[in-house]
Design a protein around this motif. Structure first.
Motif, PDB file in Angstrom:
ATOM      1  N   GLN A   3     -41.618  88.020  76.307  1.00 56.61           N
ATOM      2  CA  GLN A   3     -41.639  88.745  77.580  1.00 56.61           C
ATOM      3  C   GLN A   3     -40.226  89.150  77.998  1.00 56.61           C
ATOM      4  OE1 GLN A   3     -44.360  89.677  79.468  1.00 56.61           O
ATOM      5  NE2 GLN A   3     -42.915  90.754  80.773  1.00 56.61           N
ATOM      6  N   SER A   4     -39.274  88.262  77.815  1.00 52.92           N
ATOM      7  CA  SER A   4     -37.880  88.568  78.162  1.00 52.92           C
ATOM      8  C   SER A   4     -37.332  89.706  77.313  1.00 52.92           C
ATOM      9  CB  SER A   4     -36.996  87.333  77.976  1.00 52.92           C
ATOM     10  OG  SER A   4     -37.385  86.322  78.861  1.00 52.92           O
ATOM     11  N   ASP A   7     -38.938  92.902  78.612  1.00 52.88           N
ATOM     12  CA  ASP A   7     -38.350  93.260  79.911  1.00 52.88           C
ATOM     13  C   ASP A   7     -36.967  93.866  79.725  1.00 52.88           C
ATOM     14  OD1 ASP A   7     -40.608  92.258  81.149  1.00 52.88           O
ATOM     15  OD2 ASP A   7     -39.681  90.347  81.690  1.00 52.88           O
ATOM     16  N   THR A   8     -36.141  93.239  78.875  1.00 55.80           N
ATOM     17  CA  THR A   8     -34.787  93.742  78.627  1.00 55.80           C
ATOM     18  C   THR A   8     -34.829  95.129  77.992  1.00 55.80           C
ATOM     19  OG1 THR A   8     -33.948  91.483  78.370  1.00 55.80           O
ATOM     20  CG2 THR A   8     -32.603  93.268  77.453  1.00 55.80           C
ATOM     21  N   ASN A  11     -35.845  97.642  80.635  1.00 56.33           N
ATOM     22  CA  ASN A  11     -34.764  97.887  81.584  1.00 56.33           C
ATOM     23  C   ASN A  11     -33.658  98.739  80.969  1.00 56.33           C
ATOM     24  OD1 ASN A  11     -35.869  96.522  83.805  1.00 56.33           O
ATOM     25  ND2 ASN A  11     -35.097  94.564  83.088  1.00 56.33           N
ATOM     26  N   ASP A  18     -34.627  97.582  86.934  1.00 58.75           N
ATOM     27  CA  ASP A  18     -34.359  96.149  86.941  1.00 58.75           C
ATOM     28  C   ASP A  18     -35.647  95.426  87.316  1.00 58.75           C
ATOM     29  OD1 ASP A  18     -33.035  93.713  86.805  1.00 58.75           O
ATOM     30  OD2 ASP A  18     -32.350  93.842  88.886  1.00 58.75           O
ATOM     31  N   VAL A  19     -36.560  95.325  86.344  1.00 57.31           N
ATOM     32  CA  VAL A  19     -37.828  94.643  86.592  1.00 57.31           C
ATOM     33  C   VAL A  19     -37.857  93.320  85.851  1.00 57.31           C
ATOM     34  CG1 VAL A  19     -39.135  96.769  87.017  1.00 57.31           C
ATOM     35  CG2 VAL A  19     -38.995  95.869  84.710  1.00 57.31           C
ATOM     36  N   THR A  20     -38.622  92.393  86.388  1.00 57.48           N
ATOM     37  CA  THR A  20     -38.714  91.065  85.779  1.00 57.48           C
ATOM     38  C   THR A  20     -40.014  90.858  85.019  1.00 57.48           C
ATOM     39  OG1 THR A  20     -39.620  90.132  87.812  1.00 57.48           O
ATOM     40  CG2 THR A  20     -37.217  90.047  87.526  1.00 57.48           C
ATOM     41  N   ASP A  21     -40.999  91.732  85.222  1.00 65.44           N
ATOM     42  CA  ASP A  21     -42.264  91.625  84.493  1.00 65.44           C
ATOM     43  C   ASP A  21     -42.752  93.021  84.138  1.00 65.44           C
ATOM     44  OD1 ASP A  21     -44.641  90.935  83.323  1.00 65.44           O
ATOM     45  OD2 ASP A  21     -45.557  90.106  85.126  1.00 65.44           O
ATOM     46  N   SER A  22     -42.225  93.544  83.055  1.00 59.20           N
ATOM     47  CA  SER A  22     -42.554  94.913  82.655  1.00 59.20           C
ATOM     48  C   SER A  22     -43.976  95.048  82.133  1.00 59.20           C
ATOM     49  CB  SER A  22     -41.570  95.395  81.583  1.00 59.20           C
ATOM     50  OG  SER A  22     -41.698  94.602  80.409  1.00 59.20           O
ATOM     51  N   GLU A  63     -41.252  95.235  93.008  1.00 62.65           N
ATOM     52  CA  GLU A  63     -42.123  94.229  92.411  1.00 62.65           C
ATOM     53  C   GLU A  63     -42.681  93.330  93.506  1.00 62.65           C
ATOM     54  OE1 GLU A  63     -40.981  92.976  88.074  1.00 62.65           O
ATOM     55  OE2 GLU A  63     -39.217  92.786  89.379  1.00 62.65           O
ATOM     56  N   GLU A  65     -45.139  89.887  93.843  1.00 62.24           N
ATOM     57  CA  GLU A  65     -45.735  88.800  93.067  1.00 62.24           C
ATOM     58  C   GLU A  65     -47.256  88.825  93.216  1.00 62.24           C
ATOM     59  OE1 GLU A  65     -45.470  83.994  92.910  1.00 62.24           O
ATOM     60  OE2 GLU A  65     -43.642  85.117  93.349  1.00 62.24           O
TER      61      GLU A  65
END
Length: 169
Positions: A3-4, A7-8, A11, A18-22, A63, A65
């Motif tokens: 997931q990371s 996401d990277t 981005n 700048d998202v944390t859960d693409s 975003e 939650e």
């Protein structure tokens, strides 16, 4: 970890993103934004594609939650590694067109530096007589290949900027 990575990559491919859960499929868009999207993906790559297209259009992305509950019958049938790699490949293909400096030039420069370092090391070993000439030639070919790769990225970046300016964007 997968997931990371996704996401990277998302981005990087989307400017100012700048998202944390693409990979969250829960999205809401204003009706007037619909013409902005030109979806090309038919698989889960569409999650990143939506975000990248929205960022390119200058839309505000927020975003929120959410909670997700998956029943036993709704589990994804595909191998998670195969699934993640296929999504990453889709993001990289999108990056090839949208961010040629990241796709071509950055790896080209890294490979060029690696080629120079190994070339000096191998050439020194060759002059000492402890190594044959083929690794040195391999380093030289890596430098040539990576130079073409880096310049390809620069040229594509320049051409895409010229096209955007001509289109008034």
């Amino acid at each position: 970890m997968g997931q990371s990575v996704l996401d990277t990559a998302t981005n990087i491919s989307g400017k100012n993103l700048d998202v944390t859960d693409s990979q969250s499929g829960f999205r809401a868009f204003a009706g007037h934004t619909v013409p902005i999207f030109r979806f090309r993906s038919a698989d889960y790559t569409i999650e990143s594609e939506m975000l990248i297209e929205a960022a390119k259009a200058g839309l505000r992305i927020k975003e929120v939650e959410i909670s997700a509950t998956y029943g036993e019958e709704n589990h994804h049938k595909q191998n998670p590694i195969r699934h993640g790699v296929s999504v990453l490949i889709g993001i990289l293909q999108d990056m090839e067109y949208n961010r040629p400096l990241y796709y071509f030039t950055l790896p080209g420069v890294v490979l060029m530096i690696l080629g120079m370092i190994t070339g000096v090391y191998f050439f020194d070993r060759y002059l000492d007589g402890t190594l044959n000439f083929f690794p040195t030639m391999g380093s030289a070919l890596l430098i040539i290949f990576s130079s073409f790769m880096a310049f390809t990225g620069l040229i594509l970046h320049t051409v895409s900027r010229m096209i955007f300016r001509a289109m008034g964007k």
